[in-house]
Scaffold this motif. Structure first.
Motif, PDB file in Angstrom:
ATOM      1  N   GLY A 110      -2.725 -23.564  -7.057  1.00  0.00           N
ATOM      2  CA  GLY A 110      -1.859 -22.979  -6.303  1.00  0.00           C
ATOM      3  C   GLY A 110      -0.747 -23.467  -5.654  1.00  0.00           C
ATOM      4  N   VAL A 111      -0.355 -22.635  -4.581  1.00  0.00           N
ATOM      5  CA  VAL A 111       1.050 -23.179  -4.031  1.00  0.00           C
ATOM      6  C   VAL A 111       0.512 -24.211  -2.946  1.00  0.00           C
ATOM      7  CG1 VAL A 111       2.849 -22.419  -2.311  1.00  0.00           C
ATOM      8  CG2 VAL A 111       2.199 -20.913  -4.151  1.00  0.00           C
ATOM      9  N   VAL A 112       1.355 -25.355  -3.033  1.00  0.00           N
ATOM     10  CA  VAL A 112       0.876 -26.475  -1.895  1.00  0.00           C
ATOM     11  C   VAL A 112       2.013 -26.754  -0.965  1.00  0.00           C
ATOM     12  CG1 VAL A 112      -0.735 -27.456  -3.370  1.00  0.00           C
ATOM     13  CG2 VAL A 112       1.613 -28.203  -3.823  1.00  0.00           C
ATOM     14  N   VAL A 113       3.249 -26.304  -1.251  1.00  0.00           N
ATOM     15  CA  VAL A 113       4.534 -26.243  -0.545  1.00  0.00           C
ATOM     16  C   VAL A 113       5.296 -25.095  -0.673  1.00  0.00           C
ATOM     17  CG1 VAL A 113       6.494 -27.637   0.175  1.00  0.00           C
ATOM     18  CG2 VAL A 113       4.535 -28.846  -0.582  1.00  0.00           C
ATOM     19  N   ALA A 114       5.675 -24.307   0.424  1.00  0.00           N
ATOM     20  CA  ALA A 114       6.472 -23.203   0.363  1.00  0.00           C
ATOM     21  C   ALA A 114       7.143 -22.878   1.498  1.00  0.00           C
ATOM     22  CB  ALA A 114       5.665 -21.817   0.212  1.00  0.00           C
ATOM     23  N   HIS A 115       8.540 -22.597   1.285  1.00  0.00           N
ATOM     24  CA  HIS A 115       9.353 -22.641   2.695  1.00  0.00           C
ATOM     25  C   HIS A 115       9.784 -21.044   2.812  1.00  0.00           C
ATOM     26  CE1 HIS A 115      10.075 -26.803   1.476  1.00  0.00           C
ATOM     27  NE2 HIS A 115      10.426 -26.971   2.675  1.00  0.00           N
ATOM     28  N   SER A 116       9.780 -20.667   3.986  1.00  0.00           N
ATOM     29  CA  SER A 116      10.091 -19.397   4.565  1.00  0.00           C
ATOM     30  C   SER A 116      11.490 -18.940   4.260  1.00  0.00           C
ATOM     31  CB  SER A 116       9.466 -19.314   6.077  1.00  0.00           C
ATOM     32  OG  SER A 116      10.515 -20.177   6.908  1.00  0.00           O
ATOM     33  N   GLU A 117      11.623 -17.643   4.709  1.00  0.00           N
ATOM     34  CA  GLU A 117      13.187 -17.416   4.618  1.00  0.00           C
ATOM     35  C   GLU A 117      14.047 -18.304   5.542  1.00  0.00           C
ATOM     36  OE1 GLU A 117      14.249 -14.210   2.982  1.00  0.00           O
ATOM     37  OE2 GLU A 117      12.300 -14.279   2.123  1.00  0.00           O
ATOM     38  N   ALA A 118      13.398 -18.636   6.873  1.00  0.00           N
ATOM     39  CA  ALA A 118      13.978 -19.337   7.742  1.00  0.00           C
ATOM     40  C   ALA A 118      14.352 -20.825   7.360  1.00  0.00           C
ATOM     41  CB  ALA A 118      13.086 -19.214   9.194  1.00  0.00           C
ATOM     42  N   GLY A 119      13.622 -21.089   6.139  1.00  0.00           N
ATOM     43  CA  GLY A 119      13.894 -22.541   5.765  1.00  0.00           C
ATOM     44  C   GLY A 119      12.909 -23.324   6.182  1.00  0.00           C
ATOM     45  N   ALA A 120      11.854 -23.004   6.978  1.00  0.00           N
ATOM     46  CA  ALA A 120      10.900 -23.784   7.415  1.00  0.00           C
ATOM     47  C   ALA A 120       9.660 -23.980   6.386  1.00  0.00           C
ATOM     48  CB  ALA A 120      10.322 -23.437   8.701  1.00  0.00           C
ATOM     49  N   GLN A 121       8.990 -25.311   6.296  1.00  0.00           N
ATOM     50  CA  GLN A 121       8.085 -25.369   5.609  1.00  0.00           C
ATOM     51  C   GLN A 121       6.503 -24.499   6.218  1.00  0.00           C
ATOM     52  OE1 GLN A 121       7.142 -29.153   3.727  1.00  0.00           O
ATOM     53  NE2 GLN A 121       4.937 -28.682   3.651  1.00  0.00           N
ATOM     54  N   MET A 122       6.318 -23.668   5.396  1.00  0.00           N
ATOM     55  CA  MET A 122       5.133 -22.785   5.625  1.00  0.00           C
ATOM     56  C   MET A 122       3.783 -23.526   5.792  1.00  0.00           C
ATOM     57  SD  MET A 122       6.195 -19.054   4.629  1.00  0.00           S
ATOM     58  CE  MET A 122       5.757 -19.086   3.005  1.00  0.00           C
ATOM     59  N   VAL A 123       2.911 -22.830   6.518  1.00  0.00           N
ATOM     60  CA  VAL A 123       1.353 -23.487   6.757  1.00  0.00           C
ATOM     61  C   VAL A 123       0.497 -22.472   6.178  1.00  0.00           C
ATOM     62  CG1 VAL A 123      -0.239 -24.215   8.582  1.00  0.00           C
ATOM     63  CG2 VAL A 123       2.409 -24.461   9.028  1.00  0.00           C
ATOM     64  N   PRO A 124      -0.665 -22.926   5.277  1.00  0.00           N
ATOM     65  CA  PRO A 124      -1.513 -22.054   4.793  1.00  0.00           C
ATOM     66  C   PRO A 124      -2.283 -21.443   5.883  1.00  0.00           C
ATOM     67  CG  PRO A 124      -1.801 -24.259   3.990  1.00  0.00           C
ATOM     68  CD  PRO A 124      -0.379 -24.372   4.896  1.00  0.00           C
ATOM     69  N   ILE A 125      -2.590 -20.024   6.043  1.00  0.00           N
ATOM     70  CA  ILE A 125      -3.570 -19.621   7.039  1.00  0.00           C
ATOM     71  C   ILE A 125      -4.854 -18.995   6.136  1.00  0.00           C
ATOM     72  CG2 ILE A 125      -1.703 -19.671   8.866  1.00  0.00           C
ATOM     73  CD1 ILE A 125      -1.331 -16.378   8.121  1.00  0.00           C
ATOM     74  N   SER A 126      -4.650 -18.784   4.919  1.00  0.00           N
ATOM     75  CA  SER A 126      -5.860 -18.276   4.167  1.00  0.00           C
ATOM     76  C   SER A 126      -5.548 -18.757   2.781  1.00  0.00           C
ATOM     77  CB  SER A 126      -6.105 -16.762   4.509  1.00  0.00           C
ATOM     78  OG  SER A 126      -4.794 -16.038   3.673  1.00  0.00           O
ATOM     79  N   TRP A 127      -6.638 -18.289   1.975  1.00  0.00           N
ATOM     80  CA  TRP A 127      -6.160 -18.459   0.513  1.00  0.00           C
ATOM     81  C   TRP A 127      -5.147 -17.509   0.020  1.00  0.00           C
ATOM     82  CZ3 TRP A 127      -6.746 -14.743  -3.203  1.00  0.00           C
ATOM     83  CH2 TRP A 127      -7.270 -13.546  -2.866  1.00  0.00           C
ATOM     84  N   CYS A 128      -4.754 -16.637   0.680  1.00  0.00           N
ATOM     85  CA  CYS A 128      -3.554 -15.582   0.190  1.00  0.00           C
ATOM     86  C   CYS A 128      -2.405 -15.502   1.133  1.00  0.00           C
ATOM     87  CB  CYS A 128      -4.317 -14.192  -0.283  1.00  0.00           C
ATOM     88  SG  CYS A 128      -4.755 -13.493   1.046  1.00  0.00           S
ATOM     89  N   GLU A 129      -2.133 -16.377   2.120  1.00  0.00           N
ATOM     90  CA  GLU A 129      -1.289 -16.131   3.037  1.00  0.00           C
ATOM     91  C   GLU A 129      -0.851 -17.428   3.728  1.00  0.00           C
ATOM     92  OE1 GLU A 129      -0.693 -12.166   5.655  1.00  0.00           O
ATOM     93  OE2 GLU A 129      -2.525 -13.450   5.818  1.00  0.00           O
ATOM     94  N   MET A 130       0.527 -17.524   3.944  1.00  0.00           N
ATOM     95  CA  MET A 130       1.011 -18.641   4.515  1.00  0.00           C
ATOM     96  C   MET A 130       1.838 -18.118   5.631  1.00  0.00           C
ATOM     97  SD  MET A 130       2.339 -21.046   1.598  1.00  0.00           S
ATOM     98  CE  MET A 130       1.536 -22.832   1.719  1.00  0.00           C
ATOM     99  N   GLN A 131       2.124 -18.990   6.827  1.00  0.00           N
ATOM    100  CA  GLN A 131       2.884 -18.473   7.806  1.00  0.00           C
ATOM    101  C   GLN A 131       4.110 -19.510   8.365  1.00  0.00           C
ATOM    102  OE1 GLN A 131       0.438 -18.177  11.439  1.00  0.00           O
ATOM    103  NE2 GLN A 131       2.012 -16.346  12.161  1.00  0.00           N
ATOM    104  N   CYS A 132       5.071 -18.813   8.654  1.00  0.00           N
ATOM    105  CA  CYS A 132       6.295 -19.834   8.992  1.00  0.00           C
ATOM    106  C   CYS A 132       5.997 -20.148  10.261  1.00  0.00           C
ATOM    107  CB  CYS A 132       7.600 -19.110   8.893  1.00  0.00           C
ATOM    108  SG  CYS A 132       8.990 -19.769   9.826  1.00  0.00           S
ATOM    109  N   PRO A 133       6.143 -21.670  10.685  1.00  0.00           N
ATOM    110  CA  PRO A 133       5.906 -21.948  12.101  1.00  0.00           C
ATOM    111  C   PRO A 133       7.005 -21.813  12.940  1.00  0.00           C
ATOM    112  CG  PRO A 133       6.408 -23.795  10.565  1.00  0.00           C
ATOM    113  CD  PRO A 133       6.270 -22.658   9.820  1.00  0.00           C
ATOM    114  N   ARG A 134       8.306 -21.395  12.393  1.00  0.00           N
ATOM    115  CA  ARG A 134       9.431 -20.915  13.413  1.00  0.00           C
ATOM    116  C   ARG A 134       9.299 -19.340  13.661  1.00  0.00           C
ATOM    117  NH1 ARG A 134      14.516 -23.079  10.284  1.00  0.00           N
ATOM    118  NH2 ARG A 134      13.476 -25.073  10.342  1.00  0.00           N
TER     119      ARG A 134
END
Length: 187
Positions: free
Chosen positions: A144-168
């Protein structure tokens, strides 16, 4: 490095990256040994450097790819690596909606699994040809996804098997998140 004896001239014809000495063929450089039967009675033996050996995605191989586009039925990707080896040529792949995950396949929404620009670990399930793409699956926990960037351009952090969160911004986005195994992490 001492020269490596590959075979005798009775068994092979010397090719690139080799030399002849006393009826035997030796490697003249470090690399991969290739044996090809090119219509001759004896195979041609060559040695090529790692950068010259073209690795192709094969069925069952774990590949790293970048999502280029999505639609409701599938995600299009460019395959960048086979295992940890970067590819010289560009190969295209498709992850169909039904190959995103192992359960509840009918409930999968492509845009909640991938976004263009995401880096994804996938497995090859069928080979492509010149016109078509390799078919890939992410229907395992490790894929699955290993690296994703948020709308804000930050690398997101996985928080579950189906969600990632922008640290910014702390905004959450849906993804089919890979549970990354240490052997697939690039240093």
């Amino acid at each position: 490095i001492s020269p490596v004896e590959l075979c005798s001239t009775e068994d092979c014809i010397p090719g690139t990256g080799t030399y002849l000495r006393h009826g035997n063929i030796f490697a003249s450089l470090a690399g991969y040994v290739l044996r090809k039967n090119e219509g001759e009675e004896l195979p041609v033996i060559s040695v090529v450097r790692e950068t010259e050996a073209q690795l192709l995605p094969d069925v069952g191989a774990i590949v790293t790819c970048k999502v280029t586009s999505i639609n409701p039925r599938f995600a299009k990707v460019h395959i960048l690596y086979v295992g940890s080896t970067p590819l010289k040529d560009r190969f295209r792949g498709t992850i169909r909606r039904e190959d995103v995950r192992a359960t509840e396949k009918d409930k999968v929404e492509t845009y909640k699994s991938f976004r263009p620009g995401d880096i994804v670990l996938a497995k090859v399930i069928s080979l492509g040809d010149v016109q078509s793409n390799y078919l890939l699956t992410t229907a395992e926990n490790e894929l699955g996804v290993v690296v994703a960037h948020s709308e804000a351009g930050a690398q997101m952090v996985p928080i579950s098997w189906c969600e990632m969160q922008c640290p910014r911004t702390h905004a959450k986005e849906f993804r089919k998140v890979a549970r990354v195994q240490p052997e697939y992490l690039q240093a």
